[in-house]
Write a protein that holds these residues in place. Structure first.
Motif, mmCIF file in Angstrom:
data_model
loop_
_atom_site.group_PDB
_atom_site.id
_atom_site.type_symbol
_atom_site.label_atom_id
_atom_site.label_comp_id
_atom_site.label_asym_id
_atom_site.label_seq_id
_atom_site.Cartn_x
_atom_site.Cartn_y
_atom_site.Cartn_z
ATOM 1 N N ALA A 41 24.634 67.929 -24.852
ATOM 2 C CA ALA A 41 24.297 68.952 -23.857
ATOM 3 C C ALA A 41 24.972 68.689 -22.511
ATOM 4 N N LYS A 42 26.190 68.197 -22.559
ATOM 5 C CA LYS A 42 26.943 67.906 -21.332
ATOM 6 C C LYS A 42 27.933 69.016 -20.975
ATOM 7 N N ILE A 43 28.344 69.818 -21.974
ATOM 8 C CA ILE A 43 29.351 70.853 -21.731
ATOM 9 C C ILE A 43 28.728 72.217 -22.024
ATOM 10 N N PRO A 44 28.214 72.886 -20.980
ATOM 11 C CA PRO A 44 27.623 74.203 -21.204
ATOM 12 C C PRO A 44 28.714 75.243 -21.485
ATOM 13 N N VAL A 45 28.364 76.227 -22.290
ATOM 14 C CA VAL A 45 29.273 77.325 -22.590
ATOM 15 C C VAL A 45 28.489 78.631 -22.541
ATOM 16 N N THR A 46 29.241 79.726 -22.428
ATOM 17 C CA THR A 46 28.615 81.050 -22.448
ATOM 18 C C THR A 46 28.856 81.674 -23.817
ATOM 19 N N GLN A 47 28.171 82.761 -24.074
ATOM 20 C CA GLN A 47 28.366 83.491 -25.328
ATOM 21 C C GLN A 47 29.831 83.943 -25.439
ATOM 22 N N GLU A 48 30.404 84.338 -24.301
ATOM 23 C CA GLU A 48 31.799 84.801 -24.291
ATOM 24 C C GLU A 48 32.769 83.669 -24.641
ATOM 25 N N ASP A 49 32.437 82.436 -24.210
ATOM 26 C CA ASP A 49 33.296 81.286 -24.519
ATOM 27 C C ASP A 49 33.375 81.020 -26.016
ATOM 28 N N LEU A 50 32.372 81.439 -26.739
ATOM 29 C CA LEU A 50 32.270 81.107 -28.160
ATOM 30 C C LEU A 50 32.901 82.150 -29.084
ATOM 31 N N VAL A 51 33.338 83.262 -28.508
ATOM 32 C CA VAL A 51 33.873 84.360 -29.325
ATOM 33 C C VAL A 51 35.222 83.984 -29.928
ATOM 34 N N ILE A 52 35.326 84.220 -31.211
ATOM 35 C CA ILE A 52 36.618 84.123 -31.906
ATOM 36 C C ILE A 52 37.070 85.581 -32.091
ATOM 37 N N PRO A 53 38.239 85.952 -31.530
ATOM 38 C CA PRO A 53 38.663 87.369 -31.572
ATOM 39 C C PRO A 53 38.841 87.901 -33.006
ATOM 40 N N VAL A 54 38.691 89.217 -33.092
ATOM 41 C CA VAL A 54 38.903 89.913 -34.369
ATOM 42 C C VAL A 54 40.332 89.634 -34.831
ATOM 43 N N LEU A 55 40.483 89.376 -36.108
ATOM 44 C CA LEU A 55 41.825 89.133 -36.661
ATOM 45 C C LEU A 55 42.544 90.466 -36.842
ATOM 46 N N SER A 56 43.874 90.427 -36.782
ATOM 47 C CA SER A 56 44.600 91.667 -37.023
ATOM 48 C C SER A 56 44.601 91.963 -38.524
ATOM 49 N N HIS A 57 44.757 93.240 -38.776
ATOM 50 C CA HIS A 57 44.803 93.652 -40.180
ATOM 51 C C HIS A 57 46.072 93.091 -40.807
ATOM 52 N N ASN A 58 45.994 92.755 -42.032
ATOM 53 C CA ASN A 58 47.144 92.256 -42.774
ATOM 54 C C ASN A 58 47.582 93.389 -43.704
ATOM 55 N N MET A 59 48.284 94.325 -43.103
ATOM 56 C CA MET A 59 48.652 95.534 -43.837
ATOM 57 C C MET A 59 49.920 95.274 -44.666
ATOM 58 N N GLN A 60 49.890 95.706 -45.896
ATOM 59 C CA GLN A 60 51.052 95.591 -46.773
ATOM 60 C C GLN A 60 51.293 96.934 -47.451
ATOM 61 N N PHE A 61 52.543 97.263 -47.523
ATOM 62 C CA PHE A 61 52.884 98.490 -48.234
ATOM 63 C C PHE A 61 52.967 98.176 -49.715
ATOM 64 N N ILE A 62 52.453 99.081 -50.465
ATOM 65 C CA ILE A 62 52.519 98.933 -51.911
ATOM 66 C C ILE A 62 53.577 99.927 -52.393
ATOM 67 N N ASP A 63 54.443 99.440 -53.242
ATOM 68 C CA ASP A 63 55.496 100.320 -53.737
ATOM 69 C C ASP A 63 54.893 101.522 -54.441
ATOM 70 N N GLU A 64 55.568 102.658 -54.216
ATOM 71 C CA GLU A 64 55.092 103.890 -54.835
ATOM 72 C C GLU A 64 55.370 103.828 -56.329
ATOM 73 N N VAL A 65 54.327 104.203 -57.055
ATOM 74 C CA VAL A 65 54.474 104.240 -58.514
ATOM 75 C C VAL A 65 54.268 105.692 -58.934
ATOM 76 N N SER A 66 55.181 106.208 -59.664
ATOM 77 C CA SER A 66 55.081 107.605 -60.086
ATOM 78 C C SER A 66 54.051 107.739 -61.180
ATOM 79 N N ALA A 67 53.411 108.854 -61.163
ATOM 80 C CA ALA A 67 52.427 109.152 -62.186
ATOM 81 C C ALA A 67 53.139 109.446 -63.491
ATOM 82 N N ASP A 68 52.468 109.110 -64.543
ATOM 83 C CA ASP A 68 52.986 109.447 -65.862
ATOM 84 C C ASP A 68 51.827 109.860 -66.735
ATOM 85 N N CYS A 69 52.076 109.974 -68.031
ATOM 86 C CA CYS A 69 51.030 110.462 -68.922
ATOM 87 C C CYS A 69 49.826 109.534 -68.986
#
Length: 176
Positions: A142-170
């Motif tokens: 209990a020597k190093i006080p922190v605030t709620q804001e100090d403890l926040v880990i930021p939201v991660l960015s989306h890991n967006m990936q394109f998926i190759d287009e696959v044509s429809a078939d029967c």
């Protein structure tokens, strides 16, 4: 004349008719009963006096102070995790007050584990929280006080990936 060293005869005379009576008094004092002449208090000595019935000399002795009769301790200021508190009590006889400090309670820490951030919500770093005052600390001492804001880990960015287009078939709908 009567003295305590030699004794003697004591004569008394009626003030109306003049008749006299004589008595022999032995040497030494003939003390009367002790009478309180000053009452003792909680802190001050009292006094008793007695008088010799022969010569009228007085003897005095001290009476011990009676001492305080303390009531129960009552809290006047509650201690916190970091600050001392205070209690007091009163003498039921004279009303004198006695005050004493009550030690600080100290923090009662609980470990709070890390909550990982995701691409849709913030995370929280591992820390310690006091169960009494709810303060937050980085360390278990209990020597190093922190605030709620100090403890926040930021939201991660989306890991967006394109998926190759696959044509429809029967047999399959395909993907766009």
């Amino acid at each position: 004349k009567v003295t305590r060293e030699h004794g003697g005869e004591q004569v008394r005379t009626c003030t109306v008719c003049g008749k006299q009576e004589t008595r022999t008094v032995s040497a030494g004092h003939s003390w009367g009963e002790w009478e309180q002449t000053l009452a003792p208090t909680c802190t001050q000595q009292g006094e008793q006096t007695r008088t010799c019935t022969v010569c009228g000399e007085q003897e005095t002795r001290a009476l011990s102070a009676v001492g305080h009769s303390w009531g129960e301790w009552e809290q006047t200021m509650a201690p916190t995790c970091t600050e001392h508190g205070q209690e007091h009590r009163l003498c039921t006889v004279c009303g004198e007050e006695q005050i004493r400090d009550v030690p600080a309670l100290g923090h009662r820490l609980t470990y709070v584990g890390e909550v990982a951030a995701t691409c849709t919500s913030e995370g929280v770093r591992a820390h310690y929280q006091c169960g009494v005052c709810h303060e937050l600390f980085e360390d278990s001492a209990a020597k190093i006080p922190v605030t709620q804001e100090d403890l926040v880990i930021p939201v991660l960015s989306h890991n967006m990936q394109f998926i190759d287009e696959v044509s429809a078939d029967c047999t399959s709908a395909g993907v766009k």
